[in-house]
Design an enzyme around this catalytic site. Structure first.
Site, PDB file in Angstrom:
ATOM      1  N   PRO A 107       0.853  -1.190   0.000  1.00 54.37           N
ATOM      2  CG  PRO A 107      -0.011  -1.071   2.184  1.00 54.37           C
ATOM      3  CD  PRO A 107       0.889  -1.875   1.304  1.00 54.37           C
TER       4      PRO A 107
ATOM      5  NE  ARG B 215      11.356   4.089   0.158  1.00 54.73           N
ATOM      6  CZ  ARG B 215      12.381   4.341   0.953  1.00 54.73           C
ATOM      7  NH1 ARG B 215      12.829   5.573   1.073  1.00 54.73           N
ATOM      8  NH2 ARG B 215      12.952   3.360   1.629  1.00 54.73           N
TER       9      ARG B 215
ATOM     10  CB  CYS C 150       1.374   5.145   8.983  1.00 49.94           C
ATOM     11  SG  CYS C 150       1.449   6.812   8.318  1.00 49.94           S
TER      12      CYS C 150
ATOM     13  CD  GLN D 249      -2.071  -0.273   5.160  1.00 51.77           C
ATOM     14  OE1 GLN D 249      -1.998   0.848   4.657  1.00 51.77           O
ATOM     15  NE2 GLN D 249      -1.016  -0.924   5.618  1.00 51.77           N
TER      16      GLN D 249
ATOM     17  CE  LYS E 237       3.725  -2.125   4.314  1.00 50.09           C
ATOM     18  NZ  LYS E 237       4.051  -0.774   4.785  1.00 50.09           N
TER      19      LYS E 237
ATOM     20  CB  SER F 141      -0.590   7.145   1.412  1.00 50.97           C
ATOM     21  OG  SER F 141      -1.587   8.074   1.543  1.00 50.97           O
TER      22      SER F 141
ATOM     23  CG  ASN G  48       7.814  -3.241   3.100  1.00 51.46           C
ATOM     24  OD1 ASN G  48       7.592  -2.292   3.851  1.00 51.46           O
ATOM     25  ND2 ASN G  48       7.849  -3.102   1.781  1.00 51.46           N
ATOM     26  N   GLY G  49      10.982  -3.459   2.649  1.00 48.69           N
ATOM     27  CA  GLY G  49      12.062  -2.486   2.846  1.00 48.69           C
ATOM     28  C   GLY G  49      13.221  -2.810   1.934  1.00 48.69           C
ATOM     29  CG  ASP G  50      16.287  -0.829   1.592  1.00 49.69           C
ATOM     30  OD1 ASP G  50      15.680   0.209   1.278  1.00 49.69           O
ATOM     31  OD2 ASP G  50      17.149  -0.869   2.488  1.00 49.69           O
TER      32      ASP G  50
END
Ligand SMILES: Cc1cc2nc3c(=O)[nH]c(=O)nc-3n(C[C@H](O)[C@H](O)[C@H](O)COP(=O)(O)O)c2cc1C
Length: 339
Positions: free
Chosen positions: A31, A240, A115, A85, A154, A33, A215-217
């Site tokens: 997800p 990203r 978040c 979500q 998450k 935003s 998750n991440g990178d």
């Protein structure tokens, strides 16, 4: 060359089972935003036909008062499997919103506990739930009781370096009824800075029985495979790395299924995708969509001579025609070079 160990190979040959939901892809689109609206998801789906996609986070209170229902209802045919979500800190609102989300077609309900934005954490939502595990548990319990679909969480590895509680927190979420946990390997205070600490994902994976998604990178086939090998996670979630690059989830998914690294899109391919994205935003949101398209266009346009000028021009478009004209000119210019 990306090598996959026999252990990972064996894991990859199995579907990803989230409670009553079986997925035939271990690569998920996170997800985001302001990004993962219907237009963007449609492009991701093109390249990743079986991956789980997520809506942008939606505030449960907003759903209950119908203010944000438009966003949730914005699920098109052919979008499944899709997860909605939600965020909030009030279990009863979350349960009510989850029921509505299921009625709109959510295959799973994901609860945002990661978040970092002040506006949300100050009200007790997002990553601040890491500091209030009993509230987080109550939310998961209330939502799991309210809906017949799996409830997932998450979250991050902790609030800050002095309060890394990912393993304990994740255990509590599992005990409360979460059927999958996605872990972003950064603390809240890190925001999006510094490398994601995958070692914590490995520790959480070792502590839980439900699937754990890393998750991440995750920005390439290579990083996805390295993360799966290092953490033992059941899947990866891209974030990203997909900005201006809706090909990523499909690229990784295709590699994990076939062992072949797909050839990357050319700058021309990316511009054609940007053009489709612009058209979809126009179709679904009208002029508001054109203004939202500006940032997406800037993410797509790179890696060729004249990209910087085109980016600047696209950041000022007010009409779909203006965007098409700019993109078509650039696509024609690249066609001679790429053919
Ligand atoms: C623009 C933007 C919007 C985001 N929106 C959400 C969101 O709505 N829900 C959520 O759980 N995470 C959200 N995130 C966090 C990402 O899903 C992900 O956890 C984070 O970016 C780490 O992955 P990465 O290092 O691959 O980017 C957002 C991140 C960015 C950059």
């Amino acid at each position: 060359m990306v090598i996959v160990s026999p252990g990972l190979q064996a894991r990859l040959s199995q579907p990803l089972v989230i409670g009553s939901v079986t997925l035939h892809s271990r690569v998920l689109q996170s997800p985001l935003s302001g990004v993962t609206d219907r237009a963007f998801r449609q492009l991701v789906r093109r390249y990743a036909p079986t991956s789980m996609l997520y809506t942008e986070m939606v505030q449960a209170t907003g759903v209950c008062h119908a203010q944000q229902l438009e966003k949730i209802m914005d699920i098109g045919t052919g979008e499944q499997p899709i997860s909605i979500q939600l965020f909030d800190c009030r279990p009863d609102f979350m349960a009510a919103a989850a029921r509505k989300a299921v009625a709109e077609g959510a295959k799973t309900i994901d609860i945002n506990m990661g978040c970092p934005v002040n506006k949300i954490t100050k009200k007790g939502g997002g990553s601040s739930l890491l500091c209030q595990p009993e509230v987080a548990e109550a939310i998961v319990r209330a939502v799991a009781e309210a809906v017949p679909v799996p409830v997932t969480v998450k979250t991050r590895i902790g609030w800050d370096d002095d309060h890394i509680n990912a393993v304990e927190f994740a255990r509590r979420m599992e005990a409360a009824g979460a059927q999958m946990l996605t872990l972003h390997g950064r603390t809240r205070s890190q925001g999006y800075q510094g490398p994601a600490r995958w070692e914590w994902i490995g520790r959480v994976k070792a502590a839980l029985s439900i699937p754990v998604i890393a998750n991440g990178d995750i920005v390439s086939v290579e990083s996805a495979v390295r993360c799966l090998e290092e953490t033992g996670a059941d899947g990866v979630m891209c974030s990203r790395g997909t900005l201006g690059y809706p090909f990523l989830v499909g690229e990784i998914d295709s590699f994990l299924k076939t062992g072949a690294v797909p050839s990357p899109p050319t700058p021309g391919d990316r511009l054609r995708c940007a053009r489709d994205h612009l058209g979809l935003l126009w179709q679904y949101k009208g002029t508001r969509g054109i203004h939202q398209a500006r940032k997406h266009m800037a993410w797509y346009v790179k890696g060729f001579e004249g990209a910087a000028t085109l980016r600047q021009q696209l950041c000022q478009i007010d009409t779909v025609e203006a965007g098409y004209d700019l993109l078509d000119g650039a696509i024609a210019g690249l066609a001679g070079i790429e053919s």
